[in-house]
Each structure stands twice: as structure tokens, then as C-alpha cells.
Scaffold this active site. Structure first.
Site, PDB file in Angstrom:
ATOM      1  N   SER A 211       0.823  -1.211   0.000  1.00  0.00           N
ATOM      2  CA  SER A 211       0.000   0.000   0.000  1.00  0.00           C
ATOM      3  C   SER A 211       0.860   1.264   0.000  1.00  0.00           C
ATOM      4  O   SER A 211       1.991   1.263   0.477  1.00  0.00           O
ATOM      5  CB  SER A 211      -0.954  -0.006   1.195  1.00  0.00           C
ATOM      6  OG  SER A 211      -0.250  -0.079   2.412  1.00  0.00           O
ATOM      7  N   LYS A 236       2.368  -5.179   3.427  1.00  0.00           N
ATOM      8  CA  LYS A 236       3.495  -4.276   3.664  1.00  0.00           C
ATOM      9  C   LYS A 236       3.004  -2.839   3.519  1.00  0.00           C
ATOM     10  O   LYS A 236       2.795  -2.342   2.420  1.00  0.00           O
ATOM     11  CB  LYS A 236       4.629  -4.524   2.658  1.00  0.00           C
ATOM     12  CG  LYS A 236       5.947  -3.880   3.101  1.00  0.00           C
ATOM     13  CD  LYS A 236       6.840  -3.533   1.955  1.00  0.00           C
ATOM     14  CE  LYS A 236       6.455  -2.249   1.271  1.00  0.00           C
ATOM     15  NZ  LYS A 236       6.538  -1.047   2.153  1.00  0.00           N
ATOM     16  N   GLY A 289       1.143   2.000  -6.177  1.00  0.00           N
ATOM     17  CA  GLY A 289       2.439   2.661  -6.042  1.00  0.00           C
ATOM     18  C   GLY A 289       2.946   3.108  -7.399  1.00  0.00           C
ATOM     19  O   GLY A 289       2.157   3.354  -8.329  1.00  0.00           O
ATOM     20  N   GLU A 317      -2.545  -0.478  -9.276  1.00  0.00           N
ATOM     21  CA  GLU A 317      -2.882   0.890  -9.672  1.00  0.00           C
ATOM     22  C   GLU A 317      -1.625   1.704  -9.473  1.00  0.00           C
ATOM     23  O   GLU A 317      -1.045   1.707  -8.386  1.00  0.00           O
ATOM     24  CB  GLU A 317      -4.045   1.429  -8.830  1.00  0.00           C
ATOM     25  CG  GLU A 317      -4.617   2.729  -9.377  1.00  0.00           C
ATOM     26  CD  GLU A 317      -4.191   3.932  -8.562  1.00  0.00           C
ATOM     27  OE1 GLU A 317      -3.451   4.771  -9.125  1.00  0.00           O
ATOM     28  OE2 GLU A 317      -4.561   4.027  -7.395  1.00  0.00           O
ATOM     29  N   CYS A 351      -3.217  10.136  -6.795  1.00  0.00           N
ATOM     30  CA  CYS A 351      -2.985   9.532  -8.109  1.00  0.00           C
ATOM     31  C   CYS A 351      -3.854  10.199  -9.157  1.00  0.00           C
ATOM     32  O   CYS A 351      -3.508  10.237 -10.336  1.00  0.00           O
ATOM     33  CB  CYS A 351      -3.295   8.038  -8.070  1.00  0.00           C
ATOM     34  SG  CYS A 351      -2.438   7.123  -6.782  1.00  0.00           S
ATOM     35  N   GLU A 447       5.001  12.606 -14.441  1.00  0.00           N
ATOM     36  CA  GLU A 447       4.285  12.633 -13.164  1.00  0.00           C
ATOM     37  C   GLU A 447       5.133  13.355 -12.122  1.00  0.00           C
ATOM     38  O   GLU A 447       6.298  13.021 -11.911  1.00  0.00           O
ATOM     39  CB  GLU A 447       3.984  11.208 -12.695  1.00  0.00           C
ATOM     40  CG  GLU A 447       3.160  11.164 -11.415  1.00  0.00           C
ATOM     41  CD  GLU A 447       2.835   9.744 -10.969  1.00  0.00           C
ATOM     42  OE1 GLU A 447       1.699   9.503 -10.537  1.00  0.00           O
ATOM     43  OE2 GLU A 447       3.739   8.881 -11.055  1.00  0.00           O
TER      44      GLU A 447
END
Length: 565
Positions: A211, A236, A289, A317, A351, A447
């Protein structure tokens, strides 16, 4: 896990009869309570929720807790520590967390696999009841605690924490419960003399949940949705969201999740992934991530395919370069508000955050002036001051990366507002609006994950060409928005940008997806588009088995056509 059936029988006495695994002792078709999106509290001045949260923020800021590794319900302390800090006051340590050793990672894998064998045999209603209780605990007892942990540990404002750590996570658990019921209810047709069934099995092995820092709810869902469907999970959590992750684990435990179903394993990402991705029992990866990390994991899994028990499910994602596109008919004020909210809420660290915009020349001056005016009013600072619209970016690495983009913009584009970074006390970046004449300028393509929006102004007559530019500029396809009061403009964008965003917005900012309303996920370099918060995601964590029962089997091999002429 709980004791096995023989252990329970021995405890109860020699005459006791232990139920088979999965027996519910209940006759009736149970229905999950109909889900309703959790109401968002206002935290307005004078409200009881404001006073309660302020008190928890104050008490939590004075704490310095120790966060253990949790495997099979037991706490482990490796002695190798990391620190959870306040991004808006980076000298303030909120917690010290223990980093797992290689042996503890191996133990967590074995525990997840063992726990899955019993947990997957539980009646689905009993599994789901755990998550419904977790949702209720979060809506009541733990709301202040998880919101405060998210605000202090991830520098979210009260509103951003409330819609994430409270409402979205509650929605995930409640709505997924309803979706799971719908999946299990989907059964095949049966012909006369037989009964056809689908058995929705959990995956064989364990699921690796990884996550990110930016959404507390994502952590609870990445670990929770595979577990809800009967899987064992090694979770994790992100090092920069450790405090909130720990409290989610405590909610799971209090809700009655059996030990070992979800194992909480902080630590070195490379070391943990090396053990996990090379293990024979890896059944799936649930990831949010960076695109680079996800691509690397996929490569490792691909190279190891001959070593696994089965084909691991890979759900991810990843990144985004999300856009706002204005048609000449768009309302300039609506576009400006979308830029301010979509680009600068939570410091642009969503995101889905808008980071590039395309505005026609005819309305640009109005959009620019209104956006800059709002930006001059935006307060940046400690999120405990509820007057602030923005907090700090998550850590030094993010601060330095964004600062480099700002320096580049000052040389190669026009900074219309903001553009400065202040890192002495907290990792603060000013909301920044940039204009470029080059639609392929790096800040339009790469990004950034910060409060930086870059605008390209296009000629009104080049609407069609601009659609193509938006579609081709970025490798990502996560979120995007079109603003148009001309329905033909909306239709043009719907068709021309059909593959440019997995979540597409018409006359709204490209952020703020709600569970059960706008399932979230994108394609291209943005991930596998398995839509968190939908049945599509839950289907990835099951392996159906078809069962056919014939009530009276044939006793003669011959068919009627074989009769005499």
C-alpha cells in the site's frame, strides 16, 4: 488462527461433536445490510466532531508509540527501527516502527498460507461480518484516531482525512461486503435431473498487499478485499503511512479477524518483495504505487512462473498524469475551481490529481485570473490549524523532486503563481500554476506528484487537434476531465479520449471518486484497471470451481440413437 476443530472438540469434552470446517449452525439465506455511503462530517466551528478530533490530535501529537510487526496475532520487535514523522513538522516523531527481518518475512508467508486454509472454509457471511464490524468500529470508536493519525502522519487536512481515512475505508468494507454477496449469489442454470453450482474458492497460497502513503483507505482495502474473499494476506504498509496503517490493523483485530489472516509486515521493500515474489505459494499481488516498481514486480513474477503453484493474480494501480481539458464553451470559473481543487488538494499527492490543463485562448485570461486569485487565498501549513487548505508533501525525497521541477519551470516556462519551496520546518511546497507554449514540455508529460499544474493554451480552432495531443502526451490513463457547455464538445471528448482515462469526469474535477459510485482505476501505464471498490476487483481474489451433481446417474452406457434400424 483460531484453534482447529479437533482442538475445540478436546476442549469441550470427549462427548462433544466438532462441526465441520465452514459449518455456520445457521439455516437461512442471510442478506448483507444494504450499503450506504458514509456521511461526511463537516467539522465546522462549534461542532462536536471538531472538538472531539481536536482533542485526539492534541493527545496523539504528544504520544510517541512503538509499532511492532504483527504476524499470526503476535507482536514482534526486530530492534531495527524506522521513524514515523509529521511531514509538516519533520523534527516531530510520532512513532518508532520495527522493520521485519528476513526470517520474520518467511514466518509471515507461512502464517498467511496456514491461516488461509481455515479462513477460506468459514461461511462467507461470517467472514463478511468481521468487515462490517470493522466498518462500524471505524465509524464510531476509531474515527478520531484514524483521522488524527492520517492528518499528523500524512499531513492531510481534516476534510481530506475525513473523506479518506473514515468515509472511503468504511465504504470499501461495507460496499465490498454487498458485492461479495452478489458474486456468491451468481449461480449457473441447472437442467432436469442435476444441480449445477459455482464454488467461489479463495486463491491457493497467499496475497501480497503493498500500500502507498497517500490514501489510508487504500491500505485497508488492499489488505482487506482479498481477505474478505477468504485469502491470507501479507501486508506491507508504506513507511510514510505507518501510523495510520497500524491503527487499521488494530481495528481488524478488534473486529474479530482471526490471527494470521492479515499479517502486518513493515520493513525494507526490496528485501520483503524479494522473499515474497520468489515464493512458491504466491497467489496474488495487490499493489498501489509507482509504475516503475510495479513493472519490476511483474518482471520478477514473469521470470518465476515455472516456480509457482499457480498463476499469480497481479492487480495494480500505479501512476497518472491527469488532465483537465476545457472546451471553448466551458464556464471559466468552473474550470478555475477544478484546477484549484483538483490540482492542489492534498498537495497534489493523489494519483488522480490534475497536473496538466488545456485551456482555449478565448477563456484563458478569465481562467488564469480566477485561479491565481484563489491560489493567493490558499493557506499552507500545519493541518491542525483547520484554516489551512494544504499541508506538507510527504517527505524529503518528494520535496527535493518537486523542487527540481519548479527550478526547471522557472528556466523553461512561465510561473504564474507560486513556485517556491520551504523545507526548514516542514516539507512545504506552494501551490504552483505554470504556463507553457510547448504541449510536450516535461511538466506536461511527467508525473510530479505535487501541487503543480501546468497549462497549455490552445487556439480555439484547434479543438480536434488538442484532443489528439491530450491523448498522446502521457503514457498514463488514470483520470481526466472535460469542461464543456456544448454537448458536441462533450461527445468529442468522450470519443477522442476514450482510452485516455479510466475515470472520466464531465464538468467536474478529476479527483474524488466515491466507492460504489465511481469505481477507481486506469489502464495504459496507470495499472491493470481492476477498479477498486467494485465487483471487478473482488473477482480477482477468487478461483471458481464448477460442481455438477447428477441425482440419478445412468447405469447403461448406450444412447437411444444406437437402437436397431
Amino acid at each position: 488462527m483460531t484453534a482447529t476443530a479437533p482442538d475445540r472438540a478436546t476442549t469441550a469434552g470427549a462427548d462433544a461433536v466438532s462441526p465441520r470446517p465452514g459449518a455456520s449452525g445457521f439455516n437461512g439465506i442471510r442478506r448483507v445490510p444494504a450499503p450506504v455511503n458514509e456521511p461526511i462530517k463537516s467539522y465546522a466551528p462549534g461542532s462536536p466532531e471538531r472538538a472531539s478530533l481536536k482533542a485526539r490530535l492534541d493527545s496523539m501529537a504528544k504520544e510517541r508509540i512503538e509499532i511492532p510487526i504483527i504476524i499470526g496475532g503476535k507482536e514482534y520487535r526486530s530492534g531495527e527501527l524506522g521513524a514515523a514523522i509529521m511531514p509538516h513538522d519533520h523534527h516531530h516523531v510520532l512513532a518508532d516502527y520495527h522493520k521485519a527481518t528476513p526470517d520474520q518475512v518467511k514466518l509471515a508467508i507461512a502464517t498467511s498460507v496456514t491461516a488461509q486454509r481455515e479462513w477460506s472454509q468459514w461461511p462467507w457471511e461470517d467472514r463478511i461480518a468481521v468487515f462490517l464490524k470493522a466498518a462500524e468500529l471505524l465509524a464510531t470508536k476509531y474515527r478520531d484516531t484514524l483521522n488524527a493519525a492520517t492528518m499528523l502522519g500524512q499531513s492531510k487536512t481534516v476534510f481530506q482525512a475525513e473523506i479518506d481515512a473514515a468515509c472511503e475505508l468504511i465504504d470499501f468494507w461495507r460496499v465490498n461486503a454487498s458485492y461479495a454477496q452478489e458474486i456468491y449469489a451468481d449461480q449457473p442454470m441447472s437442467s432436469a435431473g442435476m444441480w449445477n453450482m459455482l464454488d467461489y474458492r479463495a486463491l491457493e497460497g497467499f496475497v501480497y498487499a503493498v500500500s502507498p502513503f497517500n490514501f489510508t483507505a487504500i491500505g485497508g482495502n488492499l489488505a482487506g478485499s482479498p481477505a474478505m474473499m477468504g485469502n491470507g494476506v501479507l501486508w506491507k504498509p508504506a513507511a510514510t503511512a505507518m501510523l495510520a496503517g497500524y491503527y487499521i490493523m488494530k481495528i481488524f483485530e478488534e473486529a474479530g479477524l482471526p490471527p494470521g489472516v492479515i499479517n502486518f509486515v513493515p520493513g525494507d521493500s526490496v528485501m520483503i518483495s524479494d522473499h515474497v515474489l520468489n515464493h512458491r505459494d504466491l497467489a496474488g499481488v495487490h499493489f498501489t504505487g509507482s509504475t516503475g516498481v510495479f513493472n519490476s514486480m511483474w518482471k520478477t513474477i514473469g521470470a518465476n512462473m515455472s516456480n509457482y503453484r499457480g498463476y499469480p493474480r497481479i492487480v495494480g494501480e500505479t501512476g497518472g498524469k491527469d488532465f483537465i481539458l476545457a472546451h471553448p464553451s466551458a464556464d471559466p470559473q468552473a474550470v478555475a475551481v477544478a484546477i484549484a481543487r483538483g490540482g492542489f488538494e492534498y498537495q497534489g499527492q493523489k494519483c488522480s490529481a490534475a497536473s496538466r490543463a488545456y485551456v482555449p485562448r478565448s477563456i484563458w485570461n478569465q481562467v488564469r485570473d480566477s485561479t491565481v486569485s484563489m491560489m493567493s487565498d490558499i493557506r499552507v501549513g500545519d493541518v491542525r490549524d483547520f484554516r489551512n487548505f494544504m499541508g506538507a508533501v510527504i517527505d524529503r525525497r518528494a520535496f527535493d523532486k518537486i523542487s527540481e521541477y519548479l527550478a526547471d519551470a522557472k528556466k523553461n516556462a512561465t510561473v504564474l503563481s507560486g513556485g517556491n519551496a520551504h523545507g526548514d520546518k516542514g516539507y512545504f511546497i506552494e501551490p504552483t500554476l505554470i504556463q507553457t507554449d510547448n504541449p510536450q514540455y516535461r511538466l506536461m508529460c511527467e508525473e510530479i506528484f505535487g501541487p503543480v499544474v501546468t497549462v497549455h493554451v490552445y487556439d480555439d480552432a484547434k479543438w480536434s487537434e488538442t484532443l489528439d495531443v491530450v491523448d498522446r502526451t502521457s503514457p498514463y490513463a488514470l483520470t481526466g476531465a472535460v469542461f464543456s457547455n456544448d454537448r458536441q464538445g462533450v461527445r468529442d471528448a468522450m470519443v477522442g479520449l476514450r482510452n485516455a482515462a479510466g475515470n472520466f469526469y464531465i464538468n467536474d474535477k478529476p479527483t474524488g471518486a466515491v466507492v460504489g459510485q465511481q469505481p477507481f482505476g486506469g489502464a495504459r501505464a496507470s495499472g491493470t484497471n481492476d477498479k477498486a471498490g467494485s465487483k471487478l476487483n473482488l473477482l480477482r481474489w477468487i478461483s471458481p470451481r464448477t460442481i455438477k451433481e447428477t441425482f440419478v446417474p445412468p447405469v447403461d452406457y448406450r444412447y437411444p440413437f444406437m437402437g436397431a434400424e
